[in-house]
Design a protein around this motif. Sequence first.
Motif, mmCIF file in Angstrom:
data_model
loop_
_atom_site.group_PDB
_atom_site.id
_atom_site.type_symbol
_atom_site.label_atom_id
_atom_site.label_comp_id
_atom_site.label_asym_id
_atom_site.label_seq_id
_atom_site.Cartn_x
_atom_site.Cartn_y
_atom_site.Cartn_z
ATOM 1 N N ARG A 1 -43.358 -35.163 -40.228
ATOM 2 C CA ARG A 1 -43.737 -34.092 -39.299
ATOM 3 C C ARG A 1 -42.647 -34.054 -38.240
ATOM 4 N N ASP B 1 -55.294 -27.895 -36.302
ATOM 5 C CA ASP B 1 -54.954 -29.281 -36.676
ATOM 6 C C ASP B 1 -55.271 -29.544 -38.147
ATOM 7 N N TYR C 1 -47.084 -17.862 -38.657
ATOM 8 C CA TYR C 1 -48.044 -17.321 -37.676
ATOM 9 C C TYR C 1 -49.068 -18.386 -37.236
ATOM 10 N N PHE C 2 -48.566 -19.541 -37.007
ATOM 11 C CA PHE C 2 -49.487 -20.627 -36.684
ATOM 12 C C PHE C 2 -50.201 -20.383 -35.349
ATOM 13 N N LYS C 3 -49.481 -19.729 -34.462
ATOM 14 C CA LYS C 3 -50.089 -19.432 -33.155
ATOM 15 C C LYS C 3 -51.360 -18.618 -33.347
ATOM 16 N N LYS D 1 -38.015 -16.701 -42.462
ATOM 17 C CA LYS D 1 -38.937 -16.043 -41.516
ATOM 18 C C LYS D 1 -38.558 -14.568 -41.394
HETATM 19 N N1 LIG Z 1 -53.458 -26.924 -33.511
HETATM 20 C C1 LIG Z 1 -52.216 -27.314 -33.220
HETATM 21 N N2 LIG Z 1 -51.312 -26.410 -32.809
HETATM 22 C C2 LIG Z 1 -50.063 -26.801 -32.545
HETATM 23 C C3 LIG Z 1 -49.678 -28.160 -32.702
HETATM 24 N N3 LIG Z 1 -48.363 -28.240 -32.382
HETATM 25 C C4 LIG Z 1 -47.926 -27.007 -32.041
HETATM 26 N N4 LIG Z 1 -48.960 -26.118 -32.153
HETATM 27 C C5 LIG Z 1 -48.950 -24.674 -31.902
HETATM 28 O O1 LIG Z 1 -48.183 -24.043 -32.915
HETATM 29 C C6 LIG Z 1 -47.795 -22.768 -32.439
HETATM 30 C C7 LIG Z 1 -46.415 -22.457 -32.941
HETATM 31 O O2 LIG Z 1 -46.189 -21.117 -32.697
HETATM 32 P P1 LIG Z 1 -44.801 -20.418 -32.837
HETATM 33 O O3 LIG Z 1 -43.693 -21.398 -32.673
HETATM 34 O O4 LIG Z 1 -44.796 -19.220 -31.903
HETATM 35 O O5 LIG Z 1 -44.728 -19.927 -34.281
HETATM 36 P P2 LIG Z 1 -45.776 -19.269 -35.265
HETATM 37 O O6 LIG Z 1 -46.953 -18.717 -34.564
HETATM 38 O O7 LIG Z 1 -46.080 -20.283 -36.323
HETATM 39 O O8 LIG Z 1 -44.933 -18.116 -35.871
HETATM 40 P P3 LIG Z 1 -43.795 -18.210 -36.916
HETATM 41 O O9 LIG Z 1 -43.325 -19.631 -37.032
HETATM 42 O O10 LIG Z 1 -42.743 -17.298 -36.400
HETATM 43 O O11 LIG Z 1 -44.370 -17.719 -38.207
HETATM 44 C C8 LIG Z 1 -47.915 -22.823 -30.931
HETATM 45 O O12 LIG Z 1 -49.004 -22.014 -30.524
HETATM 46 C C9 LIG Z 1 -48.250 -24.289 -30.615
HETATM 47 O O13 LIG Z 1 -49.122 -24.445 -29.515
HETATM 48 C C10 LIG Z 1 -50.677 -29.071 -33.110
HETATM 49 O O14 LIG Z 1 -50.436 -30.290 -33.270
HETATM 50 N N5 LIG Z 1 -51.905 -28.635 -33.382
#
Ligand SMILES: Nc1nc2c(ncn2[C@@H]2O[C@H](COP(=O)(O)OP(=O)(O)OP(=O)(O)O)[C@@H](O)[C@H]2O)c(=O)[nH]1
Length: 324
Positions: free
Chosen positions: A238, A215, A201-203, A315
């Motif tokens: 990475r 970050d 759920y990084f988003k 996942k």
């Molecule tokens: N802060 C930050 N965000 C990043 C970076 N690279 C990618 N992202 C964000 O990471 C998020 C990845 O989201 P998703 O691929 O939808 O997956 P998620 O929200 O982690 O959900 P799941 O993987 O299904 O658990 C996106 O919102 C990208 O914009 C980065 O270098 N820094």
Amino acid sequence: MNELNRNKERLALALEAAGLDLWENDLVTGEVTFKALKTLDQLGYDSSEMASTVEELLGLVHPDDQPHLQQAVQDHVDGITPQYRCEFRLRAKNGAWIWFANFGKVMDGTATAEGRRFVGVTFNIDDRKRKEHEIEQMNRLLAEKNALLENLNLQLELLASTDSLTGLTNRRKLMELGLQECKRAERFRHPLSVLMLDIDYFKSINDTWGHLVGDQVIRAVAEVCKERVRQGVDTVARFGGEEFILLLPETNMKGAYQLAEVLRESIAQREVVANAQGDHAQFTVSIGAASCDGSNIPAFEELLNRADKALYKAKQSGRNSVED
Ligand SMILES: Nc1nc2c(ncn2[C@@H]2O[C@H](COP(=O)(O)OP(=O)(O)OP(=O)(O)O)[C@@H](O)[C@H]2O)c(=O)[nH]1
């Protein structure tokens, strides 16, 4: 003109043509019995100032060159060397140092008595010495520049293979290392494993706390991974935004799975300060593991595909979990 004078003329001509200046010293009295006039002239001394003893001459020799000059004379006088040869600097009248070479021999010696006439020639080698010096300087400069270039290349190579946010190996370098490790595993029939790790759920972490905290979370996950792997053996890379690959040589599925569980747990316990109020962002990861046992090594991309499928399973099974 008698034969002796003719011989003198012949000798003078030969010496002049060769740029040689004849001298003769008396080893017993230390007197200069035949002066190297051209040499003294080149040094800027006129006949009234010309050295008439060996000691005076030695006084003109550069202090750094005196020990080896005296040694060269001594070695020849002692019969260690068949001729006396030496290169040294002499001080010109204007204070400049000019390079000369000497070639000489003790004459008149018999089986029972030591000779006392020390006869030789001096010639100017200043041009050659200066060129040698210039070449040496240039070589030193070149060596310095080469070292600098090598260092820059190393730094460039490091920059080109490093992820700037985390300092981890980047994707380009990982693909290179993965290929190498697959080849090595195949050659030595050793196991090889890959973990694909993705922040859950990084988003929503980004959305809740902002991109900068996102970050920091990425950096925190990178740190945990770096802390837990075998230094100098495993590679942590990475791979994408919030996706990491761990390349684990000499590791079978059991070992890879154990490490994945340790990472999952450690990361779940890690927190990042998220704002000025002291709130903490918590986060978890899902991990897919892929392994080969050394008997049937797939291409590295294939190993990554398998880890990706396992990650998808993790996942699907609710996240914060490990699957193979
Ligand atoms: N802060 C930050 N965000 C990043 C970076 N690279 C990618 N992202 C964000 O990471 C998020 C990845 O989201 P998703 O691929 O939808 O997956 P998620 O929200 O982690 O959900 P799941 O993987 O299904 O658990 C996106 O919102 C990208 O914009 C980065 O270098 N820094």
